[in-house]
Scaffold this motif. Structure first.
Motif, PDB file in Angstrom:
ATOM      1  N   ALA A 147       0.888  -1.058   0.045  1.00 48.41           N
ATOM      2  CA  ALA A 147       0.009   0.183   0.123  1.00 48.41           C
ATOM      3  C   ALA A 147       1.005   1.424   0.092  1.00 48.41           C
ATOM      4  O   ALA A 147       0.551   2.305  -0.751  1.00 48.41           O
ATOM      5  N   ILE A 148       1.809   1.278   0.701  1.00 50.18           N
ATOM      6  CA  ILE A 148       2.860   2.424   1.109  1.00 50.18           C
ATOM      7  C   ILE A 148       3.447   2.510  -0.486  1.00 50.18           C
ATOM      8  O   ILE A 148       3.643   3.886  -0.846  1.00 50.18           O
ATOM      9  N   ILE A 153       4.536   5.561  -5.348  1.00 59.16           N
ATOM     10  CA  ILE A 153       4.742   5.831  -6.913  1.00 59.16           C
ATOM     11  C   ILE A 153       3.636   6.698  -7.486  1.00 59.16           C
ATOM     12  O   ILE A 153       4.031   7.421  -8.357  1.00 59.16           O
ATOM     13  N   PHE A 154       2.270   6.188  -7.345  1.00 64.18           N
ATOM     14  CA  PHE A 154       1.378   6.498  -7.998  1.00 64.18           C
ATOM     15  C   PHE A 154       0.723   8.075  -7.558  1.00 64.18           C
ATOM     16  O   PHE A 154      -0.004   8.864  -8.222  1.00 64.18           O
ATOM     17  N   SER A 155       1.114   8.316  -5.976  1.00 63.77           N
ATOM     18  CA  SER A 155       0.408   9.458  -5.420  1.00 63.77           C
ATOM     19  C   SER A 155       1.640  10.647  -5.380  1.00 63.77           C
ATOM     20  O   SER A 155       1.588  11.681  -5.700  1.00 63.77           O
ATOM     21  N   VAL A 156       2.593  10.084  -4.731  1.00 64.91           N
ATOM     22  CA  VAL A 156       3.619  11.126  -4.374  1.00 64.91           C
ATOM     23  C   VAL A 156       4.423  11.565  -5.648  1.00 64.91           C
ATOM     24  O   VAL A 156       4.408  12.545  -5.901  1.00 64.91           O
ATOM     25  N   THR A 157       4.808  10.477  -6.211  1.00 62.90           N
ATOM     26  CA  THR A 157       5.809  10.743  -7.437  1.00 62.90           C
ATOM     27  C   THR A 157       5.147  11.083  -8.725  1.00 62.90           C
ATOM     28  O   THR A 157       5.328  12.270  -9.314  1.00 62.90           O
ATOM     29  N   LEU A 158       4.134  10.345  -8.879  1.00 62.18           N
ATOM     30  CA  LEU A 158       3.426  10.552 -10.390  1.00 62.18           C
ATOM     31  C   LEU A 158       2.361  11.618 -10.351  1.00 62.18           C
ATOM     32  O   LEU A 158       1.919  12.087 -10.943  1.00 62.18           O
ATOM     33  N   GLY A 159       1.627  11.473  -8.861  1.00 60.87           N
ATOM     34  CA  GLY A 159       0.629  12.546  -8.758  1.00 60.87           C
ATOM     35  C   GLY A 159      -0.783  11.884  -9.475  1.00 60.87           C
ATOM     36  O   GLY A 159      -1.569  12.725  -9.638  1.00 60.87           O
ATOM     37  N   LEU A 187     -11.920   5.746  -8.685  1.00 54.24           N
ATOM     38  CA  LEU A 187     -10.347   6.048  -8.904  1.00 54.24           C
ATOM     39  C   LEU A 187      -9.859   5.814  -7.239  1.00 54.24           C
ATOM     40  O   LEU A 187      -8.755   5.344  -6.961  1.00 54.24           O
ATOM     41  N   HIS A 188     -10.804   6.256  -6.389  1.00 58.83           N
ATOM     42  CA  HIS A 188     -10.306   6.158  -5.058  1.00 58.83           C
ATOM     43  C   HIS A 188     -10.110   4.577  -4.499  1.00 58.83           C
ATOM     44  O   HIS A 188      -9.473   4.712  -3.563  1.00 58.83           O
ATOM     45  N   ILE A 189     -10.960   3.892  -5.175  1.00 60.97           N
ATOM     46  CA  ILE A 189     -11.037   2.487  -4.741  1.00 60.97           C
ATOM     47  C   ILE A 189     -10.130   1.646  -5.238  1.00 60.97           C
ATOM     48  O   ILE A 189      -9.518   0.497  -4.647  1.00 60.97           O
ATOM     49  N   ILE A 190      -9.205   2.040  -6.419  1.00 58.05           N
ATOM     50  CA  ILE A 190      -8.290   1.416  -7.106  1.00 58.05           C
ATOM     51  C   ILE A 190      -7.138   0.840  -6.228  1.00 58.05           C
ATOM     52  O   ILE A 190      -6.977  -0.403  -6.194  1.00 58.05           O
ATOM     53  N   MET A 191      -6.373   1.862  -5.662  1.00 58.26           N
ATOM     54  CA  MET A 191      -5.395   1.543  -4.912  1.00 58.26           C
ATOM     55  C   MET A 191      -5.502   0.723  -3.851  1.00 58.26           C
ATOM     56  O   MET A 191      -4.727  -0.189  -3.564  1.00 58.26           O
ATOM     57  N   PRO A 192      -6.549   0.956  -2.933  1.00 58.67           N
ATOM     58  CA  PRO A 192      -6.861   0.075  -1.757  1.00 58.67           C
ATOM     59  C   PRO A 192      -7.114  -1.282  -2.286  1.00 58.67           C
ATOM     60  O   PRO A 192      -6.577  -2.302  -1.815  1.00 58.67           O
TER      61      PRO A 192
ATOM     62  N   LYS B 271       5.793   6.773   7.570  1.00 60.71           N
ATOM     63  CA  LYS B 271       4.450   6.825   6.582  1.00 60.71           C
ATOM     64  C   LYS B 271       4.179   8.314   6.553  1.00 60.71           C
ATOM     65  O   LYS B 271       3.741   9.124   5.672  1.00 60.71           O
ATOM     66  N   GLU B 272       4.117   8.997   7.819  1.00 57.93           N
ATOM     67  CA  GLU B 272       3.885  10.429   7.771  1.00 57.93           C
ATOM     68  C   GLU B 272       4.589  11.169   6.984  1.00 57.93           C
ATOM     69  O   GLU B 272       4.147  12.295   6.756  1.00 57.93           O
ATOM     70  N   TYR B 273       5.735  10.809   6.815  1.00 58.98           N
ATOM     71  CA  TYR B 273       6.776  11.846   6.064  1.00 58.98           C
ATOM     72  C   TYR B 273       6.906  11.463   4.766  1.00 58.98           C
ATOM     73  O   TYR B 273       7.622  12.066   3.986  1.00 58.98           O
ATOM     74  N   LEU B 274       6.232  10.630   4.024  1.00 58.88           N
ATOM     75  CA  LEU B 274       6.162   9.956   2.633  1.00 58.88           C
ATOM     76  C   LEU B 274       5.796  11.407   1.766  1.00 58.88           C
ATOM     77  O   LEU B 274       6.435  11.632   0.894  1.00 58.88           O
ATOM     78  N   PHE B 275       4.930  12.139   2.392  1.00 61.28           N
ATOM     79  CA  PHE B 275       4.433  13.139   1.212  1.00 61.28           C
ATOM     80  C   PHE B 275       5.225  14.317   1.355  1.00 61.28           C
ATOM     81  O   PHE B 275       5.233  15.113   0.754  1.00 61.28           O
TER      82      PHE B 275
END
Lengths: 326, 314
Positions: A147-148, A153-159, A187-192, B271-275
């Motif tokens: 999950a992390i 990859i998809f939220s922090v890096t690629l957005g 869209l919200h349910i895909i990653m979980p 995890k808190e600091y990932l963002f």
């Protein structure tokens, strides 16, 4: 058949009563309802009066009877934090968890059956080897790390993907909020769902593969081949059907087990379901909500397992229902 | 005397070298690589107080000015901190070393504990048969159907509500070992039971009966030694499972406290600091966790292949 049914029901009731005794013991020793009803400022006499009124000074047996009586009617006490019946809180969070598990189950079925069948039919193909290698790695990666990793990859890096919450939900029948009918919700349910299914996928691929391999070595498959049927027909019509029986039953139990993993997935994605609620309840020491969750999940497990057992007995005539004493 | 010992030692080495296990091992590249990697990591973990450049448990060494520094291969890093630092300025490499030690200790002791329970129950269940067997195995079935992780989460949640925070933190390791051990015993009990059922029918057991040995002696001294290889296989896999379970529990905040982090609690801190861009606090401990678990699982796979010649790899 009737004897089997009775045996199973008896066992289910036994398990439920053990769970309720445990829950009662927790509530009895850790939860103090006077804390919820009155502030710390009241005097000890008033508190004693309140205890008397609530029946907290009655004998344990009587209190347990009352606990069971209320539990059967669906009353599991009031949550300290939400100031609402615990059952109401749980039922409000239930759709989110069920939809997440449902989406993950669909992913598991759609991915594991073709892969399992392929790896069984062509064991030496490079793709089969790759699948099996990935499944060993997959089983070693804890669900919260998947999950992390997805979030990174998809939220922090690629957005590309939202990293928490359910997003926009569509209300149905005035009660059920669904993720499946809006683009944002989907869209919200895909990653979980991907994260949740990742822990079960290797297991299911191996299961389908093992069952398929076993069926492929049986006489009737060899006979179907000898008869000159096309290999597609042999695999899909004759072999796959008999592979599905154990897969369904094991799958039923595993999908029950998925509830435990929803706690992890929901906590990473802050998915507002039962698991996330349970963790918050633990951190707030919300004893009635904790016990209500345990009772509810226990009930869910018992019902699912009993149904799976019955189903297995009904579809597979080879199962000895009552157990060797006939 | 000493001569004899030396020859004993060398003959033992000879025996190991000539065993089937060693033969298969020397031909299996995956097994060799994974056990070497595991041994390196385990040695680093055991020697962590000697190797680690900092003591992560010593709050006096922490400097908040050092917090969230990246690993050395990234700009703006500090050469003192190989993998960077966490939110409190703890050296991540030292914390990972100590954390691996905690994770491995919990994994191994949890398996020893569940092994003790599981072997005893499995032996009794398989040897006695009848009512005892069916009751014990029903209990095992019911517990397994609830999923070991669920049982562990619920028991820990209750234990945590019962104790105050400080008591819980200081006993966290023992509590984790007990809870993981208690929730996983059915796995081992089932394995032991099924091999006991096979062994029980053999002649040496009858012979022991005839010689008038008691049940306990027959179970533990005669049958148990013949059931060791499946126990060996499943225990290896169970160590990996216990480490994952421990990490999951710590990740949820039910396990090791952040002052004495295991790999799971480190991941949860990060995890808190990932963002905010400090990915290393989560992802580097995560990588170590995955490598440990994969190497143990691969060794387990290898052992299973050796002891179960019926199951061919493909």
């Amino acid at each position: 058949m009737l004897q089997f049914l009775l045996k199973r029901l008896l066992q289910a009731m036994l398990v439920m009563s053990i769970i309720s005794i445990a829950c009662f013991a927790i509530q009895d020793s850790l939860g103090d309802p006077t804390r919820e009803l009155a502030a710390n400022s009241i005097s000890s006499e008033e508190r004693e009066l309140l205890r008397e009124e609530l029946g907290l000074n009655d004998s344990t047996i009587i209190q347990f009877g009352r606990f069971i009586g209320r539990a059967v009617q669906g009353d599991l006490g009031n949550s300290y934090f939400f100031k609402e019946p615990a059952m109401t809180v749980i039922l409000k969070k239930l759709p989110a968890t069920l939809e997440l598990s449902f989406a993950a189950s669909i992913l598991i079925i759609v991915i594991s059956i073709p892969l399992g069948v392929f790896t069984a039919i062509r064991p030496r193909h490079w793709f089969s080897r790759l699948t099996m290698a990935i499944s060993v790695i997959g089983i070693s990666i804890p669900v919260f790390l998947t999950a992390i990793g997805l979030i990174f990859i998809f939220s922090v890096t690629l957005g590309w993907m939202p990293s928490f919450g359910r997003g926009e939900t569509v209300e149905m029948w005035g009660y059920w909020n669904s993720n499946f009918f809006s683009g944002d919700g989907l869209l919200h349910i895909i990653m979980p769902a991907v994260a949740l299914s990742s822990i079960m996928l290797p297991l299911f691929i191996r299961l389908v593969r093992a069952e398929m391999l076993e069926v492929l070595s049986t006489e009737y498959v060899k006979f179907a081949r000898a008869k000159g049927l096309s290999s597609y027909k042999v695999y899909m019509k004759h072999a796959l059907k008999n592979t599905m029986l154990p897969v369904i039953t094991v799958g039923g139990v595993q999908i029950g087990i998925m509830v435990a993993y929803t706690i992890l997935t929901e906590s990473v994605f802050q998915w507002p379901g039962m698991g996330f609620m349970f963790l918050e309840a633990v951190n707030r020491s919300d004893i009635p909500l904790i016990t209500a969750y345990i009772m509810f999940v226990g009930f869910l497990f018992v019902v699912v397992n009993t149904l799976v057992d019955l189903l297995y007995g009904v579809i597979n005539p080879m199962v000895d229902l009552v157990g060797g004493n006939q | 005397m000493s001569q004899q010992q030396i020859s004993n030692a060398s003959s033992r080495w000879q025996r190991i070298k000539q065993s089937d296990l060693f033969y298969y091992f020397s031909r299996d590249k995956v097994a060799i690589v994974s056990s070497v990697v595991f041994l390196i990591l385990a040695t680093l973990a055991i020697l962590s107080p000697l190797i680690a450049p900092f003591d992560p448990y010593d709050l006096r060494q922490l400097d908040l000015m050092d917090s969230e520094l990246p690993p050395v291969w990234i700009e703006d890093s500090d050469s003192r901190f190989l993998f960077g630092t966490d939110d409190q300025g703890r050296d991540l490499w030292s914390t990972i070393l100590y954390g691996m030690r905690v994770s491995l200790l919990i994994g191994i002791f949890a398996v020893l504990f569940q092994g003790t329970i599981g072997i005893t129950i499995g032996l009794v269940s398989g040897y006695m048969g009848g009512k005892v067997d069916s009751i014990l195995m029903r209990i095992a079935d019911v517990q397994l159907s609830f999923s070991t992780l669920m049982v562990a989460i619920i028991v820990l949640a209750i234990v945590k509500s019962a104790f105050d925070g400080e008591t819980y933190s200081s006993w966290a390791m023992v509590i984790l070992i007990l809870v993981i051990g208690l929730s996983e015993w059915p796995q081992i009990a089932r394995t032991v039971r099924s091999s006991v059922l096979a062994e029980k029918e053999k002649e040496y057991v009858d012979a022991a009966h005839v010689m008038g040995f008691g049940s306990v002696r027959i179970m533990f001294k005669h049958i148990l030694p013949n059931c060791l290889s499946p126990i060996f296989v499943i225990s290896t896999v169970q160590i990996a499972n216990a480490i994952i379970t421990e990490a999951a529990l710590s990740f949820l905040g039910l396990g090791m406290p952040v002052t004495e982090p295991s790999l799971g609690s480190l991941i949860s801190i990060g995890k808190e600091y990932l963002f905010s861009g400090s990915w290393w606090i989560t992802l580097i401990p995560g990588l170590f966790l995955i490598v440990i678990v994969i190497t143990i699982n691969l060794m387990g796979d290898f052992l299973r292949d050796v002891y179960n010649p019926k199951l061919y790899k493909d």
